[in-house]
Scaffold this motif. Sequence first.
Motif: not given
Length: 396
Positions: A125-129
């Motif tokens: 989630s932190a990486d954009g997914i």
Amino acid sequence: MSEVLKLEPTPPANAFVSKTQRHQLQPTFPLDIFFCEDCHHLQLLDVIDPSVLFENYVYVSGTSPVFIKHFKDYVDFVVDKYAPAFGSLVIDIGSNDGTLLRVFNKIGYKVLGVDPARDISAQASADGIETITGFFSSSMAEEIRSRHGAASVVSANNVFAHIDDLGGVLDGVRDLLADDGVFIFEVSYLVDVFDQTLFDTIYHEHVAYHRVGPLVPFMQSHEMELIGATRVNSHGGSLRVVAQKSGGARTISSSVSELVELEKGMGLDRAQTYREFGERIEVLKAELSGLLRRKKAEGLSIAAFGAPAKATTLMYHLCIGEDIIDFIVDDSPLKQGLYSPGMHIPVVPSEAIYDRKPDYIVILAWNFAIPIMEKHKAFQESGGKFIVPLPNVEIY
């Protein structure tokens, strides 16, 4: 149900421990395989609490260049074959670090992951997914649909074997799909496991051992229709299954009936076939463990490469422990510095190969044997040898 195969009990296959825990005894659990005389499905009956197995998971897809390419090809297959509407929603169950969804996202699809591994899903989630932390279920599916709408694609790769309540999960998938949507999953294919004696793919995370024959009526019983079945090379041989809601517009591919007939021809609908499979495993055990013990008796040093889940089964059933293997190399930072499940062999970075200079390296991640050997040609050039244990014992 009848028991058809009995392997050595093991701890959970990914239950790595820290340095401070390495002297503690880990519990082991039965690894016995049962055959359903009615539907001819193969499965474990000893099911470990999934929260124990998956909430602190240490495997990530993105550390493997092979799997990064595999998922790129996978997305190409889905888009070319099933043409999900551009910009529609793709949901991946067991999304891990988001490697697959990242490819869909880059070409314009909305994506959502679901995964129970807390640290990995948070990082994704932190990486954009965007990733929901938890185990997928019918109730989660209802919540997802109310918030995000229907999905044109739901995928579940290398997780459909992990699920005890397959019916409940399939109901959730059906409720999430748009009417023209497709459900696609990849799973280790029992045909390849049997044909190549890949017994180490049997471990507690894998509750079910799939083939097409039993999947067809199972899908039907949950108002789903299996429309495609393709063999792929990953994990030593996998099955890619495509399904739609019952009565969907897509026709059923001839690949489905062709693989059903192949499985029947191999006798995979008979209990005796799996008992004979057990006899082949014992022959392999004598060959590989005998080879390694002879080399050790000659005063030679032996390391291992790769700490995948399947290594736990292989090492326990073949009795290859700390008296044989000095250390295990693995490229995943999540495993480095830890100790292998039960046997507590140290897991270290690849630099150890050149610092400690073992005479032999057993490639436990045998499905990546070729890229591993290519990457570490210097080891061979300096006189070292690789041993690939499966599907045949070979020395390079």
